[in-house]
Design a protein around this motif. Sequence first.
Motif, short mmCIF file in Angstrom:
data_model
loop_
_atom_site.label_atom_id
_atom_site.label_comp_id
_atom_site.label_asym_id
_atom_site.label_seq_id
_atom_site.Cartn_x
_atom_site.Cartn_y
_atom_site.Cartn_z
N ASP A 172 6.02 3.10 6.38
CA ASP A 172 5.83 2.99 7.83
C ASP A 172 4.35 3.14 8.19
O ASP A 172 3.81 2.38 9.00
CB ASP A 172 6.63 4.04 8.59
N HIS A 173 3.70 4.11 7.61
CA HIS A 173 2.28 4.33 7.88
C HIS A 173 1.43 3.15 7.40
O HIS A 173 0.61 2.62 8.14
CB HIS A 173 1.77 5.62 7.23
N SER B 85 1.71 -0.09 9.47
CA SER B 85 1.69 0.12 10.93
C SER B 85 0.56 -0.66 11.59
O SER B 85 -0.44 -1.01 10.96
CB SER B 85 1.52 1.60 11.24
N GLU C 17 -1.37 0.67 13.73
CA GLU C 17 -2.49 1.61 13.76
C GLU C 17 -3.34 1.48 12.50
O GLU C 17 -4.57 1.47 12.57
CB GLU C 17 -2.00 3.05 13.92
N ARG D 186 6.04 -6.44 10.05
CA ARG D 186 7.46 -6.09 10.22
C ARG D 186 8.29 -6.60 9.03
O ARG D 186 9.09 -5.87 8.46
CB ARG D 186 7.99 -6.65 11.54
N ARG E 16 7.49 -4.74 5.82
CA ARG E 16 8.14 -3.42 5.81
C ARG E 16 9.59 -3.52 5.35
O ARG E 16 10.06 -2.74 4.54
CB ARG E 16 8.05 -2.79 7.22
#
Length: 193
Positions: A89-90, A93, A95, A182, A185
């Motif tokens: 997830d990190h 991301s 971010e 997405r 992931r």
Amino acid sequence: MKVKKERARENFQALLEAAGTLFRRHGIDAVSVSRIGQTAGLSHGKLHGKFESKEDLAADALSYTIHTVNCFIADGAGAAAPSLSGQLDHFLSLEHRDDPASGCAMTALASEVGRMGPEVSERFAEGFTELVDIFQESMSGGSGDTEDRGTAMTLVAALIGSVSVARAVAKGDPKLSEDLLRHARRVLGDLAE
């Protein structure tokens, strides 16, 4: 004498941190040694003699930066409990994509490192191997299984590539960039199970 050694160590760390941040943000070739010194708050005299070349500085900064970020990922990327899901997830991301200056140096510098000398390449390989170890541990509880090792190497390479491409297309096609992260992931999460 002890204070002087401590100060020298602090200066060296400040130099590596400044170089790592600037290299990730702008690229190795685009950043001068004097700019790194200024960012670290060091005079030209304090830089003199620490490195034989900019490439030596790049190798040390790359090692330091990769190891620092790898430790953060190994610790769960800021999550309360480290997990493979949290690490993925990190890494994938928005971010992380949008902040190369504080993210994974491998995603920011992979193509540039390929054009540099063997020492920088060796440091990248060491960092890559360290990250593979982290993901292999998260996936399999540390088994030495060669199939798990191969999966972890593929996972890390795909993570680096996914973030690199997502960054490259983000300004021109933000939706494509977000879709890539997405889907990466989902697919990489399935691969890691």
